[in-house]
Design a protein around this motif. Structure first.
Motif, short mmCIF file in Angstrom:
data_model
loop_
_atom_site.label_atom_id
_atom_site.label_comp_id
_atom_site.label_asym_id
_atom_site.label_seq_id
_atom_site.Cartn_x
_atom_site.Cartn_y
_atom_site.Cartn_z
N LEU A 146 0.83 -1.21 0.00
CA LEU A 146 0.00 0.00 0.00
C LEU A 146 0.86 1.26 0.00
O LEU A 146 0.59 2.22 -0.71
CB LEU A 146 -0.93 -0.01 1.21
CG LEU A 146 -2.00 -1.11 1.23
CD1 LEU A 146 -2.75 -1.11 2.55
CD2 LEU A 146 -2.97 -0.94 0.07
N GLU A 147 1.93 1.24 0.80
CA GLU A 147 2.83 2.39 0.84
C GLU A 147 3.54 2.58 -0.50
O GLU A 147 3.68 3.69 -0.99
CB GLU A 147 3.86 2.22 1.96
CG GLU A 147 4.81 3.41 2.05
CD GLU A 147 5.84 3.26 3.15
OE1 GLU A 147 6.81 4.02 3.13
OE2 GLU A 147 5.66 2.37 4.00
N GLN A 148 3.95 1.45 -1.09
CA GLN A 148 4.63 1.53 -2.38
C GLN A 148 3.71 2.09 -3.45
O GLN A 148 4.11 2.89 -4.29
CB GLN A 148 5.14 0.15 -2.79
CG GLN A 148 5.90 0.14 -4.09
CD GLN A 148 7.11 1.06 -4.05
OE1 GLN A 148 7.83 1.09 -3.06
NE2 GLN A 148 7.32 1.82 -5.11
N LYS A 149 2.45 1.65 -3.42
CA LYS A 149 1.48 2.15 -4.39
C LYS A 149 1.27 3.65 -4.22
O LYS A 149 1.19 4.40 -5.18
CB LYS A 149 0.16 1.40 -4.23
CG LYS A 149 -0.78 1.56 -5.41
CD LYS A 149 -1.85 0.51 -5.37
CE LYS A 149 -2.74 0.59 -6.60
NZ LYS A 149 -2.00 0.33 -7.84
N MET A 150 1.22 4.09 -2.96
CA MET A 150 1.06 5.51 -2.69
C MET A 150 2.28 6.29 -3.18
O MET A 150 2.15 7.34 -3.81
CB MET A 150 0.87 5.73 -1.19
CG MET A 150 0.74 7.20 -0.79
SD MET A 150 0.84 7.43 0.99
CE MET A 150 2.57 7.06 1.28
N ARG A 151 3.48 5.75 -2.93
CA ARG A 151 4.71 6.40 -3.39
C ARG A 151 4.71 6.54 -4.91
O ARG A 151 5.05 7.60 -5.45
CB ARG A 151 5.94 5.59 -2.96
CG ARG A 151 6.38 5.77 -1.53
CD ARG A 151 7.39 4.70 -1.15
NE ARG A 151 8.39 4.52 -2.19
CZ ARG A 151 9.52 5.25 -2.29
NH1 ARG A 151 9.75 6.20 -1.41
NH2 ARG A 151 10.37 5.03 -3.28
N THR A 152 4.33 5.47 -5.59
CA THR A 152 4.33 5.48 -7.05
C THR A 152 3.35 6.52 -7.58
O THR A 152 3.65 7.25 -8.53
CB THR A 152 3.97 4.09 -7.59
OG1 THR A 152 4.92 3.14 -7.12
CG2 THR A 152 3.96 4.08 -9.11
N GLU A 153 2.18 6.60 -6.96
CA GLU A 153 1.17 7.58 -7.40
C GLU A 153 1.67 9.00 -7.21
O GLU A 153 1.47 9.87 -8.07
CB GLU A 153 -0.13 7.36 -6.64
CG GLU A 153 -0.87 6.09 -7.07
CD GLU A 153 -2.12 5.84 -6.24
OE1 GLU A 153 -2.37 6.62 -5.30
OE2 GLU A 153 -2.83 4.87 -6.54
N ILE A 154 2.36 9.25 -6.09
CA ILE A 154 2.88 10.59 -5.82
C ILE A 154 3.99 10.95 -6.82
O ILE A 154 4.02 12.06 -7.36
CB ILE A 154 3.42 10.69 -4.37
CG1 ILE A 154 2.25 10.59 -3.38
CG2 ILE A 154 4.18 11.98 -4.16
CD1 ILE A 154 2.67 10.51 -1.93
N LEU A 155 4.89 10.00 -7.09
CA LEU A 155 5.96 10.24 -8.06
C LEU A 155 5.39 10.58 -9.42
O LEU A 155 5.81 11.55 -10.06
CB LEU A 155 6.85 8.99 -8.16
CG LEU A 155 7.77 8.66 -6.99
CD1 LEU A 155 8.46 7.33 -7.23
CD2 LEU A 155 8.80 9.75 -6.78
#
Length: 473
Positions: A146-155
């Motif tokens: 979930l954190e990785q998905k959030m990071r990817t969306e922000i990037l």
């Protein structure tokens, strides 16, 4: 990898179906079978066991089979894993979400047992596998996913936000550079963008020369677009090589449209991960920049000669004049006219005339490179705006070299010459006055024998008018 070597994970909230599927895969010779009772446990089990094949029910409590696919596909380790979603009679699947879920195949549970077994056997026989390398796997549980998905969306959101400034490519590249520097420091960083009309290289610290930079960066591409022109931005050195150059090719719809190159990254892992996770957004950004550049060139360039058209030439001249006044510097304007061009057209035809114009334009473009711009002012008349000349002598040398090259060029019909008038901007209040003075001097060259240049670097309108009156009497 044979069927017996593959690890299969079954995810289904129905104990009956878990048992059926275990029986099917055992019959097929699969030796490694793991099971999970719902989507959440499926993700946790997948992260722990790294299965090569994932068979999941579509409709489960909590996280559905499609959501689980999306989570797992966001992790590089599962990029080449095989995923099947099983659907029941009551499942209604939106075609769009099914296509974008990341599942390789959808199979109905309503199939006869033999047909279901046959479908699963064909699927598991395909070359699916999960990567076990550290570079491809950097999460350990559902919360990391979930954190990785959030990071990817922000990037991706951060990079895509730059698209609105695509008209100002230099600004966008500078902002993108600043963005990458959040994740790593670099001793050198460069960006290459490729479109048919123009290739651009932005250099931030690589000590390579311009030509060497282009050649070195192009080596990392398999089938690069071949631009008709090149532009360079930044400070270039004189080195022929750099140690430890890392490169990332930017592709859009399988076309190589750019390259990111860097050396001396303080955190290679972070910058590599960012470039990988945001690759699609970077590709879209680069493609948008290329599209704007193509539109800009199309509206600013003369279709026959490839030089700037009159509108763009005058716009550049006005900007140059205002900047020169602000900085208290000077620039030069040279007007050229092809001698006896009407006779060429009348005798040999317009196609030959066009070839003459293109050849003269090519000479002007080569000579002005890095020192200003060349434009087609109209018909057989051309203009140079020289912004980077050390002194009057350098300008004279350039103009005389152009005259000599034209004089010695073999054109389709034979020999050809040009006449020229050259002024400096010193003493003129407007760009219109500068270009008119150069045009008046061109007239003097034409009237006094052609194939020559007339210079007046500190001209006054009255002095030019006096010369013109003498020529006319």
């Amino acid at each position: 990898m044979t069927i017996s070597d593959k690890k299969v994970m079954i995810v289904d909230d129905s104990k009956f179906w878990r048992m059926v599927l275990q029986s099917v895969f055992a019959k097929l010779g699969v030796k490694q079978i793991v099971v999970a009772e719902d989507g959440m446990k499926g993700i946790e089990t997948a992260l722990r066991e790294l299965p090569d094949i994932i068979i999941t029910d579509y409709n489960m409590p909590g996280i559905s089979g499609l959501q689980m696919c999306l989570y797992l596909r966001s992790i590089p380790a599962f990029k080449n894993a095989g995923i099947v979603v099983l659907t029941g009679s009551d499942d209604v699947i939106n075609e769009f979400w099914a296509e974008h879920s990341g599942a390789n195949k959808f199979i109905s549970k309503l199939l006869p047992k033999e047909a279901l077994e046959s479908e699963l056997e064909r699927f598991v026989s395909n070359d699916y596998s999960t990567s076990k390398t550290k570079e491809a796997f950097y999460v350990t549980n559902i919360y990391d996913v979930l954190e990785q998905k959030m990071r990817t969306e922000i990037l991706n959101r951060e990079i895509l936000s730059l698209i609105e400034y695509a008209r100002d490519e230099l600004y966008v590249i500078q902002k993108f550079k600043n963005f990458l520097e959040f994740f790593s420091r670099f001793t050198g960083l460069a960006f290459m963008l490729l479109s048919p009309v123009e290739g651009r290289i932005y250099n931030f610290g690589l000590p390579l020369g311009k030509t060497v930079s282009k050649e070195r960066l192009l080596r990392h591409l398999e089938k690069p677009i071949e631009p008709s022109d090149w532009s360079y931005f930044g400070n270039f050195g004189s080195e022929f090589n750099v140690d430890g150059l890392e490169t990332v090719v930017v592709k859009y719809q399988e076309n190589e449209i750019g390259l990111i190159a860097y050396e001396g990254a303080s955190d290679k892992w972070s910058v590599s991960k960012v470039l990988n996770e945001a690759s699609e957004s970077i590709a879209l950004l680069f493609n948008t920049l290329n599209s704007f550049r193509e539109l800009k060139v199309a509206s600013a360039v003369d279709g026959l000669t490839g030089l700037f058209n009159k509108k763009e030439l005058l716009r550049f001249l006005e900007e140059t004049h205002n900047l020169a006044k602000f900085n208290r510097t000077i620039y030069y304007v040279a007007m050229f006219d092809v001698d006896n061009f009407k006779k060429v057209n009348d005798t040999y035809g317009h196609l030959v005339g066009d070839e003459v114009l293109k050849a003269v334009a090519a000479i002007l473009k080569e000579e002005i490179a890095g020192k200003g711009i060349a434009g087609r002012y109209g018909g057989e008349e051309f203009c140079l705006v020289i912004t980077k000349a050390a002194n009057n002598d350098e300008v004279v040398e350039m103009i005389e070299r152009i005259l000599e090259r034209v004089r010695n060029t073999q054109f389709p019909h034979g020999k050809c010459t040009v006449s020229c008038g050259v002024v400096s901007s010193e003493g003129y209040e407007s760009p219109t006055e500068v270009i008119k003075a150069a045009d008046d001097l061109l007239y003097i060259s034409k009237k006094t024998g052609k194939d020559k240049a007339s210079y007046m670097f500190l001209p006054k309108n009255r002095e030019i008018n006096q010369v013109l009156r003498r020529e006319q009497t």
